[in-house]
Design a protein around this motif. Structure first.
Motif, mmCIF file in Angstrom:
data_model
loop_
_atom_site.group_PDB
_atom_site.id
_atom_site.type_symbol
_atom_site.label_atom_id
_atom_site.label_comp_id
_atom_site.label_asym_id
_atom_site.label_seq_id
_atom_site.Cartn_x
_atom_site.Cartn_y
_atom_site.Cartn_z
ATOM 1 N N ALA A 179 0.844 -1.189 0.000
ATOM 2 C CA ALA A 179 0.000 0.000 0.000
ATOM 3 C C ALA A 179 0.880 1.241 0.000
ATOM 4 C CB ALA A 179 -0.925 -0.005 1.210
ATOM 5 N N PHE A 180 0.325 2.346 -0.469
ATOM 6 C CA PHE A 180 1.026 3.619 -0.451
ATOM 7 C C PHE A 180 -0.007 4.723 -0.261
ATOM 8 C CE2 PHE A 180 -0.103 2.750 -4.831
ATOM 9 C CZ PHE A 180 -0.588 3.966 -5.290
ATOM 10 N N VAL A 181 0.473 5.915 0.040
ATOM 11 C CA VAL A 181 -0.404 7.067 0.262
ATOM 12 C C VAL A 181 -0.330 7.967 -0.950
ATOM 13 C CG1 VAL A 181 -0.859 9.082 1.705
ATOM 14 C CG2 VAL A 181 -0.083 6.945 2.758
ATOM 15 N N ASP A 182 -1.517 8.346 -1.511
ATOM 16 C CA ASP A 182 -1.528 9.204 -2.687
ATOM 17 C C ASP A 182 -1.458 10.671 -2.275
ATOM 18 O OD1 ASP A 182 -4.043 9.985 -1.839
ATOM 19 O OD2 ASP A 182 -5.115 9.196 -3.572
ATOM 20 N N GLU A 183 -1.541 11.582 -3.254
ATOM 21 C CA GLU A 183 -1.365 13.000 -2.980
ATOM 22 C C GLU A 183 -2.498 13.596 -2.166
ATOM 23 O OE1 GLU A 183 -3.618 12.828 -6.906
ATOM 24 O OE2 GLU A 183 -2.172 11.628 -5.785
ATOM 25 N N TYR A 184 -3.622 12.864 -2.038
ATOM 26 C CA TYR A 184 -4.759 13.364 -1.264
ATOM 27 C C TYR A 184 -4.783 12.787 0.152
ATOM 28 C CZ TYR A 184 -6.259 14.624 -5.960
ATOM 29 O OH TYR A 184 -6.306 15.136 -7.231
ATOM 30 N N GLY A 185 -3.759 11.999 0.470
ATOM 31 C CA GLY A 185 -3.695 11.384 1.790
ATOM 32 C C GLY A 185 -4.431 10.068 1.891
ATOM 33 N N ASN A 186 -4.913 9.528 0.775
ATOM 34 C CA ASN A 186 -5.618 8.249 0.782
ATOM 35 C C ASN A 186 -4.619 7.096 0.777
ATOM 36 O OD1 ASN A 186 -8.341 9.372 0.483
ATOM 37 N ND2 ASN A 186 -7.693 9.889 -1.605
ATOM 38 N N LEU A 187 -4.948 6.066 1.517
ATOM 39 C CA LEU A 187 -4.146 4.842 1.494
ATOM 40 C C LEU A 187 -4.632 3.986 0.335
ATOM 41 C CD1 LEU A 187 -1.945 3.154 2.947
ATOM 42 C CD2 LEU A 187 -3.826 2.013 4.172
ATOM 43 N N ILE A 188 -3.731 3.673 -0.588
ATOM 44 C CA ILE A 188 -4.080 2.932 -1.805
ATOM 45 C C ILE A 188 -3.496 1.520 -1.708
ATOM 46 C CG2 ILE A 188 -4.049 2.927 -4.310
ATOM 47 C CD1 ILE A 188 -5.416 5.373 -3.035
ATOM 48 N N ASN A 189 -4.362 0.515 -1.800
ATOM 49 C CA ASN A 189 -3.948 -0.883 -1.745
ATOM 50 C C ASN A 189 -3.634 -1.399 -3.149
ATOM 51 O OD1 ASN A 189 -4.556 -1.622 1.196
ATOM 52 N ND2 ASN A 189 -6.505 -0.735 0.507
ATOM 53 N N LYS A 190 -2.429 -1.928 -3.297
ATOM 54 C CA LYS A 190 -2.023 -2.515 -4.572
ATOM 55 C C LYS A 190 -2.271 -4.014 -4.520
ATOM 56 C CE LYS A 190 1.936 -3.199 -7.653
ATOM 57 N NZ LYS A 190 3.394 -2.998 -7.855
ATOM 58 N N ILE A 191 -3.182 -4.492 -5.389
ATOM 59 C CA ILE A 191 -3.603 -5.892 -5.337
ATOM 60 C C ILE A 191 -3.324 -6.553 -6.685
ATOM 61 C CG2 ILE A 191 -5.575 -7.450 -5.074
ATOM 62 C CD1 ILE A 191 -6.801 -5.368 -3.226
ATOM 63 N N GLN A 192 -2.616 -7.637 -6.643
ATOM 64 C CA GLN A 192 -2.393 -8.430 -7.845
ATOM 65 C C GLN A 192 -3.613 -9.308 -8.091
ATOM 66 O OE1 GLN A 192 -0.004 -12.086 -7.862
ATOM 67 N NE2 GLN A 192 1.313 -11.101 -9.402
ATOM 68 N N VAL A 193 -4.125 -9.289 -9.319
ATOM 69 C CA VAL A 193 -5.232 -10.167 -9.687
ATOM 70 C C VAL A 193 -4.724 -11.162 -10.725
ATOM 71 C CG1 VAL A 193 -6.972 -8.425 -9.180
ATOM 72 C CG2 VAL A 193 -6.092 -8.608 -11.492
ATOM 73 N N LYS A 194 -5.169 -12.384 -10.583
ATOM 74 C CA LYS A 194 -4.729 -13.444 -11.483
ATOM 75 C C LYS A 194 -5.897 -14.388 -11.719
ATOM 76 C CE LYS A 194 -1.228 -17.074 -12.003
ATOM 77 N NZ LYS A 194 -0.108 -17.794 -11.353
ATOM 78 N N ARG A 195 -6.199 -14.635 -12.979
ATOM 79 C CA ARG A 195 -7.308 -15.545 -13.280
ATOM 80 C C ARG A 195 -6.926 -16.967 -12.865
ATOM 81 N NH1 ARG A 195 -6.447 -14.701 -19.736
ATOM 82 N NH2 ARG A 195 -4.750 -16.183 -20.035
ATOM 83 N N LYS A 196 -7.921 -17.725 -12.433
ATOM 84 C CA LYS A 196 -7.656 -19.056 -11.899
ATOM 85 C C LYS A 196 -7.247 -20.046 -12.978
ATOM 86 C CE LYS A 196 -10.411 -18.986 -7.655
ATOM 87 N NZ LYS A 196 -11.490 -19.645 -6.877
#
Length: 823
Positions: free
Chosen positions: A250-267
């Motif tokens: 996760a990281f914080v954007d310029e507006y102070g929001n916590l952004i979750n980075k999620i990897q998606v992978k088809r089954k």
């Protein structure tokens, strides 16, 4: 003097008011590699741009102080404070790969990755965000760039060359480069109105771009989105059936929001799903941005290598109303030995969430291209273009600006004709054309391989040719003559036909035509048995299902869209009809075990050749196609139909007129309804219901009975399965009584077989269908079928297999196996 001085002052003031500052430069990663399609925008606004293929950007702003956000999916955002004057400011920016916080990423007790909890919350808010914005208006800049990445010197013996100067010495080059600026209006749930105010096409000053901003609406808040096949959203209600998730940080954007980075992978590789990353905002649980891709296995298109969608959203109003500031769709595919790649880039700006659209804004027209859209000069594009051209794109504009003059010159067109008009051996298989491109006419002759067989004529070589003259550069107005001649080797008869058509326009689709000749035609004018299929089943299996009569005829046709959604096709025909009998007993096999039937469709044991009495027929046939809610796109001098969410209706009236020697006297009417509807990832269904009757039947020869498209062949041409029966004898149900019929076909598009190990690698599709017919003579007749579609390999998936069971009242079920050919 005072007057002139005053004008000078106003001119200077006007110039000063239009002066803009500009920030420009390059965006790259830490190794110096350019970041294509990175976003640059003013903080707390939707004013921004996107970098080009070489990572270069330009952003025009009024003089002042700004905070600029530099953003690229997968990299940390960077904020730069700039002070702009009246001179351009160069600002090169290096973005670092995201330094995501992993210290709090903890696997739960049950072994579940924390990403699943985040996705559940995003899934639960999906419908909220889908309907949050009622309407908006915005400006959209689009650029399309399609390129040949690699092409062989020759293909099937035909020299490819440099495609008129488009390709370089390496066999690559831009084949389509276009830019457009549109005013886009939206109103939920799915209403769009787009006005294209400017358009530029490389190599065609008079051309109009085929960019369409509304077509770039990849809304992942919907359950699924069609990319040729319905693709499941990573936050759909059933997403866990198709995806695996992993929280990468996760990281914080310029507006102070916590952004979750999620990897998606088809089954599974063949699942209608995506791979890549989706970024979810903590607490808001909306889509911050995404970088997702799929391939030919996921979409079910073998020629596709990959298609990738990148999107960046920013807050437009309040904390939760986020909308895209940019979308990029890029693709790579391979057709035979030709590799193609390209991308469409959309940059959104000037959002207005309270546009107060006037009544009537949203109607049948979804896109209107202004007449003068292609008249903008280079200075206009330099001022308005938010994404700078790459060096290759600039070179393409310059090169094709000069090439288009060459391409349209008589010398060039004549030289190309001299080359292309040379006869080649392969023309025997594919046909031959002789063109005069400068005068816009072409003569074509079909291949000599057009040799077919039936038991009436025996083998009959058929030579068909055409002449077409085009009257405008857009090919909207043209005159076309077609004719063919054949000789029946067994019956020693010459037959043929000749006709012509004139197309007036592509707005009302107005066309008139005439045709006449002598032909051996099927009793059912819709010809349910394709000539090639009849040839194969006759000479190989000794089954001659096609029944023919001799027809000397003249016909006049007219068609036009009377108004949007109402299309008329009219035919007036006079014909002399004569019965025919078999003249050939030839086949490869079964000569001792099986006899051909007669040419009588009613009594197949009648070999006397008197299936009906010769007669004359004057008939008029009117068909109205009614498509409620039909959407369309308007280009100067052209209209494109965009379909409708409602069913299509067909009303047919046919009259046998007892004048001028005509022996028929009847009135026939029918009404049909057809539709296609998707069931998300569960595939697509097509259906047709139809009823009809003779209002009068004083004189109705068997030819004019209402016939149904039946089938008794093991081989069947796959054209329209929703207007035919799979195992009904061809003329058994022909009638002059009222009838009702219904057809339904569903294709699961891999959603079932795609989950079966081993079989899913074959990329076959499961299909099912049902047909019903009722007439007074036949009674109820029902068919149910199950089959396999998409059989073959690569681009040659031309086979379909069906098992059909037919039910009649008081009789045992009848079974049939059908191999369908997609020709």
């Amino acid at each position: 003097m005072k007057k002139h001085f005053f004008i000078i002052i106003l001119t200077v003031l006007g110039y000063c008011m239009t002066i803009q500052g500009q920030v420009f430069g390059s965006i790259s990663d830490e190794s110096g590699e350019p970041l294509s399609f990175a976003n640059v925008y003013v903080k707390n606004s939707t004013t921004g741009t996107t970098s080009n293929l070489e990572g270069e950007y330009e952003l025009d702003l009024a003089p002042g102080n700004y905070e600029l956000i530099y953003q690229y999916v997968g990299y940390s955002q960077k904020l730069e404070k700039v002070e702009l004057g009246n001179s351009p400011l160069r600002l090169d920016v290096i973005l670092e790969e995201e330094s995501v916080g992993l210290q709090e990423v903890v696997v739960t007790v049950d072994g579940e990755d924390p990403a699943y909890a985040i996705i559940r919350k995003a899934r639960d808010k999906r419908k909220y965000y889908l309907g949050l914005v009622d309407e908006y208006a915005c400006d959209v800049y689009m650029k399309g760039n399609q390129r040949v990445a690699d092409v062989p010197d020759k293909f099937m013996g035909i020299e490819i060359g440099d495609m008129g100067g488009v390709l370089d010495t390496t066999g690559s080059g831009i084949v389509y480069l276009s830019e457009s600026v549109s005013k886009l209006s939206y109103q939920k749930p799915d209403n769009y109105k787009e006005k294209m105010i400017s358009s530029k096409v490389s190599g065609n000053d008079n051309g109009f771009s085929f960019n369409q901003a509304s077509a770039m609406d990849f809304n992942f808040y919907k359950e699924s989105y069609s990319l040729g096949r319905n693709i499941v959203s990573p936050i759909a209600g059933n997403c866990f059936n198709y995806y695996q998730y992993k929280l990468e940080g996760a990281f914080v954007d310029e507006y102070g929001n916590l952004i979750n980075k999620i990897q998606v992978k088809r089954k599974r590789d063949t699942d209608p799903a995506l791979n890549g990353h989706i970024y979810i905002t903590e607490d808001l649980w909306n889509i911050h941005s995404l970088d997702l891709w799929t391939d030919g296995d996921g979409i079910g298109i073998d020629i596709l290598d990959t298609i990738r969608i990148k999107e960046v959203n920013v807050p437009v109003e309040g904390p939760d109303k986020w909308l895209p500031i940019s979308r990029v769709v890029d693709f790579k595919l391979k057709i035979f030995f030709i590799q193609l790649e390209g991308e469409f880039t959309a940059v959104y700006s000037k959002y207005d969430l309270n546009p107060n659209f006037p009544k009537g804004t949203f109607g049948a027209e979804v896109l209107n291209v202004e007449e003068e859209a292609n008249q903008r000069d280079s200075s206009y594009w330099e001022a308005i273009r938010p994404v700078p051209l790459s060096d290759v794109e600039q070179e393409d504009y310059i090169k094709k600006d000069s090439l288009q003059k060459v391409w349209s010159s008589k010398e060039y067109l004549d030289s190309m004709d001299r080359k292309n008009n040379k006869f080649k051996v392969m023309d025997l298989l594919f046909g031959y054309s002789f063109s005069n491109s400068y005068k816009k006419w072409r003569i074509s002759v079909d291949p000599l391989s057009s040799i077919q067989f039936n038991t009436v004529q025996g083998y009959y070589p058929y030579i068909n040719g055409s002449f077409r003259k085009t009257f405008d550069s857009d090919r909207n107005r043209w005159l076309d003559f077609q004719g063919g001649i054949l000789y029946g080797i067994a019956d020693k008869q010459v037959r043929g036909k000749f006709g012509g058509q004139f197309n007036f326009d592509q707005v009302k689709y107005t066309r008139i035509g005439i045709e006449g000749g002598r032909m051996a035609v099927q009793f059912n004018e819709e010809e349910p048995i394709a000539p090639l299929i009849n040839t194969l089943t006759s000479v190989i299996f000794r089954r001659n299902y096609a029944k023919l009569y001799d027809k000397y005829y003249g016909r006049a046709t007219f068609r036009q869209e009377l108004f949007n959604g109402l299309f008329l096709t009219a035919n007036l025909e006079y014909a002399h009809r004569k019965p025919l009998r078999n003249h050939s007993d030839y086949s490869f096999f079964y000569r001792e075990d099986r006899d051909f039937t007669s040419n009588d469709p009613i009594d197949t044991a009648n070999f006397d050749g008197n299936a009906f009495a010769p007669h004359e027929a004057l008939t008029i046939d009117l068909t109205f196609r009614i498509r409620p809610g039909q959407k369309y796109l308007t280009y100067p001098n052209r209209k494109f139909i965009a379909g409708s969410k409602y069913p299509t209706f067909y009303f047919n009236y046919k009259r046998g007129i007892p004048i001028l020697g005509g022996d028929t006297n009847f009135d026939f009417v029918s009404l049909a309804m057809t539709d296609n509807f998707g069931l998300g990832v569960w595939g697509n269904s097509d259906f047709r219901v139809e009823g009809g009757m003779f209002l009068s039947d004083e004189s109705v020869p068997f030819i004019d009975h209402h016939h149904f498209n039946g089938n008794r062949n093991f081989l069947l041409r796959v054209d329209n399965y929703t207007d035919r029966f799979k195992w009904l004898p061809y003329y058994e149900a022909s009638t002059t009584n009222p009838y009702f019929k219904a057809h339904w076909e569903h294709n699961f598009e891999g959603v079932i077989l795609g989950k079966v190990p081993g079989i899913r690698k074959l990329k076959w599709y499961l299909t099912t269908g049902a047909n019903f017919l009722y007439t007074e003579d036949l009674g109820p007749y029902t068919e149910v079928s199950v089959g396999l579609d998409n059989i073959g390999f690569k681009v040659f998936r031309i086979l379909r297999f069906d098992f059909t069971t037919a039910f009649r009242k008081g009789e045992n079920p009848d079974f049939g196996f059908i191999l369908g050919l997609k020709l």
